[in-house]
Write a protein that holds these residues in place. Sequence first.
Motif, PDB file in Angstrom:
ATOM      1  N   LYS A   1      -9.885  -5.897  10.992  1.00  0.00           N
ATOM      2  CA  LYS A   1      -8.829  -5.645  10.027  1.00  0.00           C
ATOM      3  C   LYS A   1      -8.996  -4.248   9.432  1.00  0.00           C
ATOM      4  O   LYS A   1     -10.096  -3.676   9.429  1.00  0.00           O
ATOM      5  N   VAL A   2      -7.894  -3.723   8.893  1.00  0.00           N
ATOM      6  CA  VAL A   2      -7.841  -2.388   8.313  1.00  0.00           C
ATOM      7  C   VAL A   2      -7.459  -2.494   6.842  1.00  0.00           C
ATOM      8  O   VAL A   2      -6.499  -3.190   6.496  1.00  0.00           O
ATOM      9  N   THR A   3      -8.210  -1.822   5.988  1.00  0.00           N
ATOM     10  CA  THR A   3      -7.779  -1.631   4.603  1.00  0.00           C
ATOM     11  C   THR A   3      -7.215  -0.224   4.474  1.00  0.00           C
ATOM     12  O   THR A   3      -7.889   0.755   4.800  1.00  0.00           O
ATOM     13  N   LEU A   4      -5.977  -0.146   4.026  1.00  0.00           N
ATOM     14  CA  LEU A   4      -5.323   1.145   3.826  1.00  0.00           C
ATOM     15  C   LEU A   4      -5.640   1.665   2.425  1.00  0.00           C
ATOM     16  O   LEU A   4      -5.735   0.893   1.474  1.00  0.00           O
ATOM     17  N   VAL A   5      -5.781   2.976   2.321  1.00  0.00           N
ATOM     18  CA  VAL A   5      -5.949   3.617   1.019  1.00  0.00           C
ATOM     19  C   VAL A   5      -4.829   4.633   0.849  1.00  0.00           C
ATOM     20  O   VAL A   5      -4.710   5.571   1.636  1.00  0.00           O
ATOM     21  N   GLN A   6      -4.011   4.407  -0.154  1.00  0.00           N
ATOM     22  CA  GLN A   6      -2.977   5.383  -0.495  1.00  0.00           C
ATOM     23  C   GLN A   6      -3.665   6.507  -1.264  1.00  0.00           C
ATOM     24  O   GLN A   6      -4.131   6.312  -2.390  1.00  0.00           O
ATOM     25  N   PRO A   7      -3.778   7.707  -0.663  1.00  0.00           N
ATOM     26  CA  PRO A   7      -4.649   8.733  -1.254  1.00  0.00           C
ATOM     27  C   PRO A   7      -4.010   9.531  -2.380  1.00  0.00           C
ATOM     28  O   PRO A   7      -4.653  10.393  -2.961  1.00  0.00           O
ATOM     29  N   ILE A   8      -2.739   9.253  -2.700  1.00  0.00           N
ATOM     30  CA  ILE A   8      -2.063   9.966  -3.777  1.00  0.00           C
ATOM     31  C   ILE A   8      -1.574   8.956  -4.805  1.00  0.00           C
ATOM     32  O   ILE A   8      -1.484   7.756  -4.533  1.00  0.00           O
ATOM     33  N   SER A   9      -1.235   9.461  -5.992  1.00  0.00           N
ATOM     34  CA  SER A   9      -0.724   8.578  -7.038  1.00  0.00           C
ATOM     35  C   SER A   9       0.605   7.973  -6.606  1.00  0.00           C
ATOM     36  O   SER A   9       1.409   8.617  -5.926  1.00  0.00           O
ATOM     37  N   GLN A  10       0.822   6.728  -7.002  1.00  0.00           N
ATOM     38  CA  GLN A  10       2.076   6.065  -6.665  1.00  0.00           C
ATOM     39  C   GLN A  10       3.193   6.573  -7.563  1.00  0.00           C
ATOM     40  O   GLN A  10       3.006   6.799  -8.742  1.00  0.00           O
ATOM     41  N   GLY A  11       4.374   6.705  -6.969  1.00  0.00           N
ATOM     42  CA  GLY A  11       5.553   7.051  -7.739  1.00  0.00           C
ATOM     43  C   GLY A  11       6.344   5.799  -8.062  1.00  0.00           C
ATOM     44  O   GLY A  11       5.804   4.694  -8.151  1.00  0.00           O
ATOM     45  N   ALA A  12       7.657   5.981  -8.194  1.00  0.00           N
ATOM     46  CA  ALA A  12       8.521   4.852  -8.516  1.00  0.00           C
ATOM     47  C   ALA A  12       8.544   3.844  -7.371  1.00  0.00           C
ATOM     48  O   ALA A  12       8.645   2.632  -7.591  1.00  0.00           O
ATOM     49  N   PHE A  13       8.443   4.343  -6.123  1.00  0.00           N
ATOM     50  CA  PHE A  13       8.414   3.464  -4.957  1.00  0.00           C
ATOM     51  C   PHE A  13       6.962   3.077  -4.691  1.00  0.00           C
ATOM     52  O   PHE A  13       6.168   3.879  -4.244  1.00  0.00           O
ATOM     53  N   ARG A  14       6.627   1.819  -5.007  1.00  0.00           N
ATOM     54  CA  ARG A  14       5.239   1.372  -4.942  1.00  0.00           C
ATOM     55  C   ARG A  14       4.975   0.700  -3.592  1.00  0.00           C
ATOM     56  O   ARG A  14       5.024  -0.532  -3.454  1.00  0.00           O
ATOM     57  N   LEU A  15       4.706   1.548  -2.594  1.00  0.00           N
ATOM     58  CA  LEU A  15       4.489   1.049  -1.245  1.00  0.00           C
ATOM     59  C   LEU A  15       3.280   0.123  -1.179  1.00  0.00           C
ATOM     60  O   LEU A  15       3.287  -0.871  -0.449  1.00  0.00           O
ATOM     61  N   LYS A  16       2.241   0.418  -1.967  1.00  0.00           N
ATOM     62  CA  LYS A  16       1.059  -0.441  -1.975  1.00  0.00           C
ATOM     63  C   LYS A  16       1.437  -1.881  -2.305  1.00  0.00           C
ATOM     64  O   LYS A  16       0.999  -2.829  -1.640  1.00  0.00           O
ATOM     65  N   ASP A  17       2.267  -2.052  -3.307  1.00  0.00           N
ATOM     66  CA  ASP A  17       2.654  -3.396  -3.719  1.00  0.00           C
ATOM     67  C   ASP A  17       3.444  -4.108  -2.631  1.00  0.00           C
ATOM     68  O   ASP A  17       3.263  -5.313  -2.402  1.00  0.00           O
ATOM     69  N   ILE A  18       4.298  -3.368  -1.952  1.00  0.00           N
ATOM     70  CA  ILE A  18       5.113  -3.962  -0.890  1.00  0.00           C
ATOM     71  C   ILE A  18       4.230  -4.396   0.272  1.00  0.00           C
ATOM     72  O   ILE A  18       4.385  -5.493   0.824  1.00  0.00           O
ATOM     73  N   ILE A  19       3.283  -3.536   0.662  1.00  0.00           N
ATOM     74  CA  ILE A  19       2.368  -3.881   1.757  1.00  0.00           C
ATOM     75  C   ILE A  19       1.566  -5.127   1.410  1.00  0.00           C
ATOM     76  O   ILE A  19       1.413  -6.043   2.224  1.00  0.00           O
ATOM     77  N   ASN A  20       1.062  -5.190   0.193  1.00  0.00           N
ATOM     78  CA  ASN A  20       0.249  -6.345  -0.207  1.00  0.00           C
ATOM     79  C   ASN A  20       1.077  -7.619  -0.331  1.00  0.00           C
ATOM     80  O   ASN A  20       0.599  -8.714  -0.007  1.00  0.00           O
ATOM     81  N   GLU A  21       2.314  -7.492  -0.803  1.00  0.00           N
ATOM     82  CA  GLU A  21       3.190  -8.660  -0.895  1.00  0.00           C
ATOM     83  C   GLU A  21       3.417  -9.268   0.488  1.00  0.00           C
ATOM     84  O   GLU A  21       3.523 -10.491   0.631  1.00  0.00           O
ATOM     85  N   GLN A  22       3.459  -8.392   1.529  1.00  0.00           N
ATOM     86  CA  GLN A  22       3.671  -8.853   2.901  1.00  0.00           C
ATOM     87  C   GLN A  22       2.355  -9.140   3.615  1.00  0.00           C
ATOM     88  O   GLN A  22       2.335  -9.328   4.826  1.00  0.00           O
ATOM     89  N   GLU A  23       1.254  -9.173   2.858  1.00  0.00           N
ATOM     90  CA  GLU A  23      -0.082  -9.477   3.394  1.00  0.00           C
ATOM     91  C   GLU A  23      -0.453  -8.539   4.549  1.00  0.00           C
ATOM     92  O   GLU A  23      -1.153  -8.921   5.477  1.00  0.00           O
ATOM     93  N   GLY A  24       0.019  -7.289   4.432  1.00  0.00           N
ATOM     94  CA  GLY A  24      -0.296  -6.275   5.441  1.00  0.00           C
ATOM     95  C   GLY A  24       0.584  -6.317   6.665  1.00  0.00           C
ATOM     96  O   GLY A  24       0.522  -5.413   7.507  1.00  0.00           O
TER      97      GLY A  24
END
Length: 499
Positions: free
Chosen positions: A55-78
Amino acid sequence: MKTLNYETLKQSNYEGYLLEDAPVRVLQFGEGNFMRGFVDYFIDQMNEKAGFDTKVTLVQPISQGAFRLKDIINEQEGLYTLYLQGFQDGQEVREKRVISAVKNCLNAYEDWNEVLDMAKKPDLRFITCNTTEAGIAYDPTCQFADAPAASYPAKLTQFLFARFQQQLPGFIILACELIDNNGKELEKCVLQHAKDWNLGEDFIQWIQKENVFCSTLVDRIVTGYPRAEADAMNAENGYVDNTLDTGEIFGVWVIEGPQSLRDELPFEKAGLPIIVTDDHKPYKEQKVRILNGAHTSMVLGAFLAGQTIVRDCMYDPTISAYMNEAIYNEIIPTLSLSKEDCEQFAKAVTERFKNPFIDHELLAISLNSTAKWKARVLPSLLGYVDKFHKLPKALTTSLASYIAFYRGKELDADGLKAVNPVTKQPYTIKDDADVLEFFAANSDKPNAQLVSLVLGNTSFWGQDLNAIEGLHDAVTSALDTIDNEGAMAAMQACLNKGE
């Protein structure tokens, strides 16, 4: 419709490959479309076909803006749906795959302690990254106490030090940024931070002995989230996927590193187009001079002949024959890889240019054509002259097409304005300010004089191209043909047999 996740797929009786549970063995700095459509796709294939069980853990290397891709990826369990589409072996191809290699996504600024905790995991073995071309750069303002440091190399140094403190083995680090020697440049930055932060000689030796920084060449166009087609795709799939990804079917990954990588990364067993080599430079030369060189040498003349997208050029008999003349008879003979390898790559390039799913606009490719022509085409022209002691007709004509395309007169904040001689439509030339100012000042000069000035502009080419025997007269003649008979006639002239 329900959001994509494992339960949604189970309820829909999904029968494709899925890996729900496996150890996280890859930490990936970069959560964007490219890495998910390239590296994570390959990992998913290795999981299915070679038992990689990773498995791969992704790291978003910049601060999140209004579009929170991290949250979307986690909601979809990757999970996300990847469409690879294009032209392959003479056929239109469209493949769909739900990628299950990703476990979750962290944000470096919100979850830095969790990121550092990953360094404590003995199973973790690989680090992959794509932090854009600007991502691998040494930033002396970064400090070890920053949480996290601003630059990616500084973050990686902090992470490696956390690993070192656990007395655990190091990593295989696969850099995918689009710069020369990306892995080695990343290693230089990390070592400089370790030195400047006084992290100790033992740590520096651990970096060098326990970690393998691999320079890599990545080659796939990833077009990303299909905004216009997303609703239809979701309806067809029966679930909402907010991280849909699309790319071309072609993909090649060249990794410079020890052959032992073949044992740790089962590319061959999975039948993947991944090459492990002692030197990736010949493969980069092949890509830059065949793929990118074909683009740059062809698109400006094709645009002046009235074309607008790459795919249509491939179905024009004159333009496609001109491009093939440049590739097979003028570029390939100057390359260091075998003729067979180069011709196989060139065949794939032609199919990529025919991709029915990508409308690659010629004007978009024309951006900054001066630097592109220098990097992508000039080395082939010089290599041809050196090897055969004569000028390559197609590449010489491409230089004339470049001059004809750049002959604008009105310069404003958007760029240099010109008019297409066939369509009579205005277009805007975009390049560095000094390039545009040069052409704005000289476009009205007679062709022979303009060619002399262009060839002699050492700030463009790094040398005076007037010194190449016969080049001035050949470019001037081709430019005259473009003016009097059109760009198509100039390309056709390159196909005539004989000198």
